[in-house]
Each structure stands twice: as structure tokens, then as C-alpha cells.
Scaffold this active site. Sequence first.
Site, short mmCIF file in Angstrom:
data_model
loop_
_atom_site.label_atom_id
_atom_site.label_comp_id
_atom_site.label_asym_id
_atom_site.label_seq_id
_atom_site.Cartn_x
_atom_site.Cartn_y
_atom_site.Cartn_z
N LYS A 156 0.77 -1.05 -0.04
CA LYS A 156 -0.13 0.00 -0.11
C LYS A 156 0.85 1.25 0.17
O LYS A 156 1.73 1.27 0.74
CB LYS A 156 -0.74 -0.05 1.35
N SER A 170 -9.52 1.87 2.95
CA SER A 170 -8.69 2.59 1.96
C SER A 170 -7.57 1.60 1.35
O SER A 170 -6.88 1.91 0.46
CB SER A 170 -7.81 3.72 2.70
N SER A 188 -9.83 -0.38 7.48
CA SER A 188 -9.34 -0.30 5.97
C SER A 188 -8.40 -1.52 5.53
O SER A 188 -8.20 -1.38 4.27
CB SER A 188 -8.34 1.19 6.03
#
Length: 544
Positions: A106, A182, A206
Site C-alpha cells: 500500500k 482505504s 481499512s
Amino acid sequence: HVRRSGRERSEMSLNQLSASEVSSRVRAGEFSAREMLEASLAQIRAVDGVPGSLDQKPLDPAEEQKVHAFIRLTEDLARSQADEVDRKIAAGEDPGALAGVPVSIKDIFTLQGIETTAASRILWNFKPPYTATPVQRLIDAGALILGKANLDEFTFGSSSESSAFKPAPNNPWDPSRVPGGSSGGSTASVAAEEVALSLGTDTGGSIRQPAAFCGVVGFKPTYGRVSRYGLMAFSSSLDCPGPIARNVSDAALMLQVIAGNDPKDSTSSVLQTSNYLNALKEGVKGLRVGLSPDYAHLFYPDFETGELAMESIQKEISDAVQHAASVLSDLGAEIVENVPLPNAKYSIPTYFVISRVEAASNLHRFDGVKYGYRTPVDVEDLQDLIRRTRAEGFGSEVKLRILMGMYLSSEGYAANYYQRALKVRAMIRRDFERAFDPHGEHRLDVVLTPTTATTSFKRNDVFGNTVRMQYSDQMTVSANHAGLPAVSIPGGLDADNLPIGIQFIGPDFREDLILRAGYAFEQATQGEAWRAVRPAVLRQEVAK
């Protein structure tokens, strides 16, 4: 070791292998780390499409249907890592527990010398001088870092649509829908079989919410179990790095690699880690699994009446939770119903306050002076430079959270909002302490809940509505407030062939318990029809 022929290797479909299978077969010489890497890159070229960028042109209809999980690939880095793994194997050295396993990161974690953007214009050119501890531990274990995955800007969102780098990721099960957020790019890259593992972050859900939307396993460890060094902070008291995988044993393997104390992170726990892989073999016989009526509904404020409104979660999801309880009961677990967790309904308003106050504080470091984007406009003074840089560099969601955080922490409102939110967080924590108390009424080992109230929603349906977006995390965020470990695993499909996630929450530092529960359910349901269904982008790829 005897290597298989090229024809045999092509029939193996390397990208469908689990992380543990990749590692063991690379070690055994069945194929090389370099071959695994090239297979992953070929899969990315086939299904991912153009990476996210700041100046993305309109896409044609075919490109719109791609996954778009990445902001950038790191092919040269991954090839050098693969060659090092192969060299170690040839020399008889230990290549690491993740030898040759493709991984995405990420883009909120630093990677030395590689642009790390947090999906924000304000960091479009930032090349950090150091690597985040969890990333370094993956590298040291022989993983191949293929690229930086797209996300909501600074992780602010639940759909990955707020990224400044377009196109935003799509859900591999239905590209017209969001992958969640996210960590949407991370979960999409795993679901689309581009990588076996991904490193995400979980502040209010997330990792787990997008894992549920994308039909993969998403694991949030206990706060402090995995180092946050090198993670760009959103809400420092809530953020947790964690694994994303296609099965529970791979999540356990990855957690084994990244967990443990880090002197560089003062919030990192000094408690010894468990052997998570061995824990999987222990089963669930005698485990006390709790069900709470407080996770059967969505609670939200009705702005017309001022009352707390209630809405039932999607029936297929509640049915999946009951099915999971039945499966675990058949395996010898003790199901405890009607466990009260009454303050869970206040998790989102509490999160809304605490996360924004902490986000506003953390974002003050981005000023256009030291690194990242700087306004090209002539400025009058330093204050003008900072104001213009932030106005041009931050997206609307980031600006909204800064303004809200400053308001909520201001002298006139902190007592009514921030201090009260901290008290409610403590109440949420106490609910779980009572549920897990070994001498209490319920004496739970794990709590079983839905991961989300609905399956994945359409792109643009919720984006821009901060309240509706925030409430998609209601089932997950209480674990962040309490600092507890939690995992989302696939629990079925709805009528539209969209994944359903079920969640296990455990006591502090008992990651082993929720892994045992998740693994037992996963293994017991291997023969169920829904497990044979593949994401739409993969079915289309097979058809070609």
C-alpha cells in the site's frame, strides 16, 4: 532438485498458488523466483491496465473494466530481489519464509528511493530515504516487492475513490463497483491474482472492509503487534499495518514475518509473538464464540429528528454469519448468543472525532518546505507558501478532515467533542473486556460478526457523502477503538456474486485464536459451491 518442464509449469497457473506454495516450490527448485515474478507481471499486464497517475486521460470502455490496483510497479527492484532469492537457493542458503512470493505494498509505506505518495498530489515526487519496518521484514524474508498499491488519499475513505492518482482501483468481482478502502488497491491486487500477498493498513477497518468487498482475507493485528515505523500516520492511536492474503494460512505466514517488537517504534509491543502457523492446527473444539445483537444493525443519526436511527444489515450477510456459527458449532465450538456490546453503535461518531483530530495534527508536516509538492506560484512569505501548497496539493477529503479536526480540538469544543469521544472509546473497550473476561458471564475466546453491513457498492454511489462512506465501517471500527485483533475472511457470495465477509475479533495479542477460528471455517467450507466462483476479471481472462 528436479525442475519441471516449461509445459508443466505453464499448466500450474503460478498466479493461483498460495504464498506458502510459492515459497515451498521455489525452495524445492520446481520453478525459480524469477519465473514466479514474470508470471505475476504477465498477470498484471493482462488484468490491471494503466497505473494511477495525476494526469490521467479519459479511458476507453475496455480500459475502464481493468483493475487499476497500482500507482507504480517496481519491476527492477523485484527482479533484483528474485535474482537474490535464486542465488541463495543455488548456494544452499536460507532464502527466507517468503522466498519468491510476489507482494504489493500500500503506497502509505515508505520504500527507500521509490516514490511514496500516499495517493496525494502533495507527495507526488517524494522519495523516502528509508524503508518501513514491515516492508523491510518482507524483503528480508525473500518477498518480491512488485509495486505500490493505490488507496484513498492519505487513507481517508472507504472506497479508494479519493485517490489523486486516477483511475482509482476497481473491484475484480465487478469492475463497476468499488474495492473498498482505504486498502482498495492492495485487496484488489490479491483478489485479481496479481500478487499472493499485500501489506495494508487498518485505522477503522481499512484492511478488513476492502477484504470483505474483494473476497480475500484481511487481518488487523493488535495495536502495537506490528511496527508502524515508516507508515505515514493517519490516526496514530488507531493505525495498524496488517496482511492481506487469499487464505488464512497465508495471512498467518505473513503475520509471522512482520510481527514483533521494533526499537524504532515506541508503540511497538515487547510481548513475544506466537507461532501463528502452528496455532492453525489446534482447531476450535471448546472455543467459545460469541454473537452479539449489537452487530445485527447499522446505527446512524437521523438529522431530521436528532435520534439514532437503525437499519438491518443485508440479509445475505446476516445469514452468512449464522452459517459460520453453525459450521463452527459442528466443529466443536461453543456458540454464545446475545453477548451485549452496547457501545458498538457509537463507534463511528467516536471515530469521526478522534481520527480527524489526530489526522489534522499529523498533516501539519506537509508544508511544501522540506519535501513533496510546492506551489509554483510566487508567494509573499512562508505562511503564504504553506497555504497555497496545501490548497493545491491536498484533495477535498483531506481538507475536510483537517478543518473538522481543527474545529473539534479547538478550545471551545474539545470538551464537548474530543474529550467525550475518548470516554466513549474507553466504554467500547470495556464492553470487549467484559465479553472476554475469563471469569465473567460470557468468557469468550472470539466474537463473530459481519465485516460490513452490505456488499460492495457502485462507483460514485457513496463517494462525496462523508457520513454514508464512514458508516460502511461500522462493523469494523470498534476493534480499532479497543485495540484488538480482528480478521475478515470470505463467508459466501450474495445474489449478485459479490463477496460477503465475516469477521472474528479476539482479545489482546491473541491473534492465534481468531486465526484458528477463521482457518477452521475456511477448511470446513472448502466444498461449498461459492468457493469455486472466481472474480469477474479472472473469468473474463480465462474466456479469452
